[in-house]
Write an enzyme that holds these catalytic residues in place. Sequence first.
Site, PDB file in Angstrom:
ATOM      1  N   LEU A  82       1.041  -1.186  -0.070  1.00 45.32           N
ATOM      2  CA  LEU A  82      -0.128   0.092   0.088  1.00 45.32           C
ATOM      3  C   LEU A  82       0.626   1.105   0.064  1.00 45.32           C
ATOM      4  CD1 LEU A  82      -1.748  -1.795   2.552  1.00 45.32           C
ATOM      5  CD2 LEU A  82      -3.517  -0.345   1.513  1.00 45.32           C
ATOM      6  N   THR A 131      -5.663   2.182  -7.293  1.00 45.20           N
ATOM      7  CA  THR A 131      -6.781   3.208  -7.464  1.00 45.20           C
ATOM      8  C   THR A 131      -7.533   3.296  -8.884  1.00 45.20           C
ATOM      9  OG1 THR A 131      -7.156   5.572  -7.599  1.00 45.20           O
ATOM     10  CG2 THR A 131      -5.064   5.100  -8.252  1.00 45.20           C
ATOM     11  N   ASP A 132      -8.777   3.538  -8.647  1.00 49.68           N
ATOM     12  CA  ASP A 132      -9.678   3.728  -9.987  1.00 49.68           C
ATOM     13  C   ASP A 132      -9.072   4.982 -10.762  1.00 49.68           C
ATOM     14  OD1 ASP A 132     -10.461   5.600  -8.442  1.00 49.68           O
ATOM     15  OD2 ASP A 132     -12.580   5.520  -8.465  1.00 49.68           O
ATOM     16  N   GLU A 133      -8.478   5.736 -10.389  1.00 49.60           N
ATOM     17  CA  GLU A 133      -8.057   6.762 -11.119  1.00 49.60           C
ATOM     18  C   GLU A 133      -7.186   6.449 -12.299  1.00 49.60           C
ATOM     19  OE1 GLU A 133      -6.562  10.183  -8.642  1.00 49.60           O
ATOM     20  OE2 GLU A 133      -7.804   9.567  -6.870  1.00 49.60           O
ATOM     21  N   TYR A 156      -0.092  11.626 -10.070  1.00 50.33           N
ATOM     22  CA  TYR A 156      -0.581  10.597  -9.034  1.00 50.33           C
ATOM     23  C   TYR A 156      -0.868   9.148  -9.895  1.00 50.33           C
ATOM     24  CZ  TYR A 156      -3.313   7.815  -6.165  1.00 50.33           C
ATOM     25  OH  TYR A 156      -3.651   6.817  -5.265  1.00 50.33           O
ATOM     26  N   LYS A 160       0.575   5.662 -10.452  1.00 48.22           N
ATOM     27  CA  LYS A 160       0.192   4.026  -9.865  1.00 48.22           C
ATOM     28  C   LYS A 160      -0.135   3.171 -11.218  1.00 48.22           C
ATOM     29  CE  LYS A 160      -1.522   3.162  -6.750  1.00 48.22           C
ATOM     30  NZ  LYS A 160      -0.877   2.623  -5.411  1.00 48.22           N
ATOM     31  N   ARG A 287      -8.915  22.431  -9.668  1.00 48.52           N
ATOM     32  CA  ARG A 287      -7.555  21.719  -9.780  1.00 48.52           C
ATOM     33  C   ARG A 287      -7.193  21.616 -11.154  1.00 48.52           C
ATOM     34  NH1 ARG A 287      -8.200  15.696  -7.266  1.00 48.52           N
ATOM     35  NH2 ARG A 287      -7.369  16.456  -5.529  1.00 48.52           N
TER      36      ARG A 287
HETATM   37  P1  NAD Z   1      -1.664   7.631   2.828  1.00 42.65           P
HETATM   38  O1  NAD Z   1      -0.893   8.736   2.258  1.00 42.65           O
HETATM   39  O2  NAD Z   1      -2.577   7.762   3.757  1.00 42.65           O
HETATM   40  O3  NAD Z   1      -0.626   6.689   3.261  1.00 42.65           O
HETATM   41  C1  NAD Z   1       0.782   6.143   2.575  1.00 42.65           C
HETATM   42  C2  NAD Z   1       1.585   5.447   3.458  1.00 42.65           C
HETATM   43  O4  NAD Z   1       2.931   5.272   2.686  1.00 42.65           O
HETATM   44  C3  NAD Z   1       1.996   6.602   4.732  1.00 42.65           C
HETATM   45  O5  NAD Z   1       2.089   6.008   5.832  1.00 42.65           O
HETATM   46  C4  NAD Z   1       3.605   6.825   4.258  1.00 42.65           C
HETATM   47  O6  NAD Z   1       4.332   6.769   5.437  1.00 42.65           O
HETATM   48  C5  NAD Z   1       3.921   5.490   3.504  1.00 42.65           C
HETATM   49  N1  NAD Z   1       5.070   5.732   2.491  1.00 42.65           N
HETATM   50  C6  NAD Z   1       4.917   6.726   1.672  1.00 42.65           C
HETATM   51  N2  NAD Z   1       6.144   6.522   0.955  1.00 42.65           N
HETATM   52  C7  NAD Z   1       6.722   5.764   1.066  1.00 42.65           C
HETATM   53  C8  NAD Z   1       8.058   5.083   0.936  1.00 42.65           C
HETATM   54  N3  NAD Z   1       8.879   5.754  -0.024  1.00 42.65           N
HETATM   55  N4  NAD Z   1       8.402   3.812   1.725  1.00 42.65           N
HETATM   56  C9  NAD Z   1       7.713   3.481   2.575  1.00 42.65           C
HETATM   57  N5  NAD Z   1       6.597   4.139   3.000  1.00 42.65           N
HETATM   58  C10 NAD Z   1       5.897   5.067   2.280  1.00 42.65           C
HETATM   59  O7  NAD Z   1      -2.171   6.826   1.508  1.00 42.65           O
HETATM   60  P2  NAD Z   1      -3.636   5.872   1.725  1.00 42.65           P
HETATM   61  O8  NAD Z   1      -4.768   6.948   1.214  1.00 42.65           O
HETATM   62  O9  NAD Z   1      -3.819   5.151   2.923  1.00 42.65           O
HETATM   63  O10 NAD Z   1      -3.429   4.962   0.419  1.00 42.65           O
HETATM   64  C11 NAD Z   1      -2.890   3.611   0.393  1.00 42.65           C
HETATM   65  C12 NAD Z   1      -2.843   3.227  -0.952  1.00 42.65           C
HETATM   66  O11 NAD Z   1      -3.977   2.707  -1.380  1.00 42.65           O
HETATM   67  C13 NAD Z   1      -2.086   3.842  -1.943  1.00 42.65           C
HETATM   68  O12 NAD Z   1      -1.176   2.851  -2.792  1.00 42.65           O
HETATM   69  C14 NAD Z   1      -3.050   4.458  -2.652  1.00 42.65           C
HETATM   70  O13 NAD Z   1      -2.541   4.747  -3.859  1.00 42.65           O
HETATM   71  C15 NAD Z   1      -4.135   3.483  -2.664  1.00 42.65           C
HETATM   72  N6  NAD Z   1      -5.418   4.034  -2.763  1.00 42.65           N
HETATM   73  C16 NAD Z   1      -6.085   4.779  -1.873  1.00 42.65           C
HETATM   74  C17 NAD Z   1      -7.261   5.411  -2.089  1.00 42.65           C
HETATM   75  C18 NAD Z   1      -7.937   6.646  -1.061  1.00 42.65           C
HETATM   76  O14 NAD Z   1      -9.184   6.961  -1.537  1.00 42.65           O
HETATM   77  N7  NAD Z   1      -7.095   7.001  -0.320  1.00 42.65           N
HETATM   78  C19 NAD Z   1      -8.101   5.007  -3.179  1.00 42.65           C
HETATM   79  C20 NAD Z   1      -7.713   3.897  -3.771  1.00 42.65           C
HETATM   80  C21 NAD Z   1      -6.599   3.405  -3.535  1.00 42.65           C
HETATM   81  P1  TYD Z   2      -9.288  14.021  -2.884  1.00 49.66           P
HETATM   82  O1  TYD Z   2      -9.852  13.903  -1.614  1.00 49.66           O
HETATM   83  O2  TYD Z   2      -8.234  14.887  -3.015  1.00 49.66           O
HETATM   84  O3  TYD Z   2      -9.356  12.827  -3.788  1.00 49.66           O
HETATM   85  P2  TYD Z   2      -9.280  12.435  -5.340  1.00 49.66           P
HETATM   86  O4  TYD Z   2      -8.667  13.739  -5.814  1.00 49.66           O
HETATM   87  O5  TYD Z   2      -8.013  11.449  -4.992  1.00 49.66           O
HETATM   88  O6  TYD Z   2     -10.534  11.991  -5.883  1.00 49.66           O
HETATM   89  O7  TYD Z   2     -10.674  14.915  -3.554  1.00 49.66           O
HETATM   90  C1  TYD Z   2     -11.886  14.407  -3.703  1.00 49.66           C
HETATM   91  C2  TYD Z   2     -12.711  15.489  -4.812  1.00 49.66           C
HETATM   92  O8  TYD Z   2     -12.967  16.691  -3.944  1.00 49.66           O
HETATM   93  C3  TYD Z   2     -11.799  15.565  -6.038  1.00 49.66           C
HETATM   94  O9  TYD Z   2     -13.005  15.944  -7.067  1.00 49.66           O
HETATM   95  C4  TYD Z   2     -11.336  17.173  -5.757  1.00 49.66           C
HETATM   96  C5  TYD Z   2     -12.100  17.640  -4.674  1.00 49.66           C
HETATM   97  N1  TYD Z   2     -11.597  18.740  -3.686  1.00 49.66           N
HETATM   98  C6  TYD Z   2     -12.136  19.783  -3.316  1.00 49.66           C
HETATM   99  O10 TYD Z   2     -13.034  20.138  -3.995  1.00 49.66           O
HETATM  100  N2  TYD Z   2     -11.617  20.794  -2.408  1.00 49.66           N
HETATM  101  C7  TYD Z   2     -10.635  20.098  -1.732  1.00 49.66           C
HETATM  102  O11 TYD Z   2      -9.878  21.064  -0.873  1.00 49.66           O
HETATM  103  C8  TYD Z   2     -10.015  18.918  -1.936  1.00 49.66           C
HETATM  104  C9  TYD Z   2      -8.802  18.511  -1.046  1.00 49.66           C
HETATM  105  C10 TYD Z   2     -10.617  18.130  -2.969  1.00 49.66           C
END
Ligand code: NAD
Ligand code: TYD
Length: 350
Positions: A82, A131-133, A156, A160, A287
């Site tokens: 992750l 991610t779905d992105e 990003y 991915k 953005r």
């Molecule tokens: P996050 O940013 O909260 O956490 C990332 C973690 O990775 C942190 O603890 C950070 O310290 C660690 N990390 C970063 N760089 C590192 C490195 N070089 N070596 C070791 N550790 C490192 O992220 P998240 O939201 O928990 O996402 C986790 C995973 O899930 C990611 O791969 C992300 O792409 C994927 N993902 C996230 C979402 C979402 O909505 N947050 C959705 C789909 C997929």
């Molecule tokens: P975000 O939580 O950054 O997730 P992602 O870009 O990975 O989908 O953003 C969710 C949505 O909200 C995205 O369309 C961008 C928008 N957004 C705002 O409108 N204001 C904000 O301050 C942030 C961080 C995101």
Amino acid sequence: MKNILITGGAGFIGSHVVRLMVNKYPQYSVVNLDALTYAGNLENLKDVEYKTNYEFVKGDITDAKLVSRLFATHRFDGVIHLAAESHVDRSISNPLEFINTNILGTVNLLNAARMEWKDVMDGKRFYHISTDEVYGSLGETGLFTETTSYDPRSPYSASKASSDHLVRAYYHTYGLPVVISNCSNNYGPNQFPEKLLPLAINNILNNKPIPVYGKGENIRDWLYVEDHAVAIDTIFHNGKLGETYNIGGINEWKNIDLIHLLCKVMDKALGRAPGASEQLITFVKDRAGHDQRYAIDSSKLMNELGWKPSLQFEEGLEKTVSWYLENQNWMKRILSGEYESYYQDQYGGR
Ligand code: NAD
Ligand code: TYD
């Protein structure tokens, strides 16, 4: 399986996955490798840190020596990967860190697994969380399926997507036993407040403007983080090698509608007059390259492996708001130092 490596376990989703694996599988030994970047926080794992089947290692996934030493000493049978740079806005201002961690870091882990498992691949598994992105941006209709062509549009999502391609390349070229999942937007406890929901919750609580990008018309699908963790457990144990599974919440929201709902939940939780928090909504500059809509078809995962989201969105949002209100010290400790300068750069004086 016995020895599991989880990378990025101190982050938002990773901490929920670590908790689930450590508590549900006491017979497993779980190593959490995390560099503790700005997004990593060991406070997220306070309740499991003394468990005998859990070990934390502070380290970077791009450090080849460290990673291969860990594989050699722990003899991992499985990896749940992750660790990543995860925030789109940060990838726009600093793409290189995303290339480094998300692409090079992933290849580093793949190489270590390949070396360690070269004689016996049977029973081993490298699970890459994505991610779905990677699929790009949808118009008004349609859903991302596992066969949708990749079309990443931010640094990003491009990083991915590259890592997903490399994971598949190691499956086809070296026979590495891999599985991948692509999930929609997660929400819930312990999410770093750069992301929309925790940022808005914190701003509403402190009577600060809620920054909504553009006209707030972009659409995301939202999944409660613990439901994602359950999906990860399911795919890790039962997913077919070489396959990809999409994970989604069947829960699409226009950003502005989501913020209105959040304001309603927050007004109720804080005892404010109905409509009070909505006054804080502030439309800000959009953005760059903002993807219009993400929506996921997770029927493969639901039909083949029997997973489905457990929470209705309003219930999940209420649980999430309660958690942030009850854990304000968690937020306060994050809102200093690095975060302050990030917020200033991203949102100016607002
Ligand atoms: P996050 O940013 O909260 O956490 C990332 C973690 O990775 C942190 O603890 C950070 O310290 C660690 N990390 C970063 N760089 C590192 C490195 N070089 N070596 C070791 N550790 C490192 O992220 P998240 O939201 O928990 O996402 C986790 C995973 O899930 C990611 O791969 C992300 O792409 C994927 N993902 C996230 C979402 C979402 O909505 N947050 C959705 C789909 C997929
Ligand atoms: P975000 O939580 O950054 O997730 P992602 O870009 O990975 O989908 O953003 C969710 C949505 O909200 C995205 O369309 C961008 C928008 N957004 C705002 O409108 N204001 C904000 O301050 C942030 C961080 C995101």
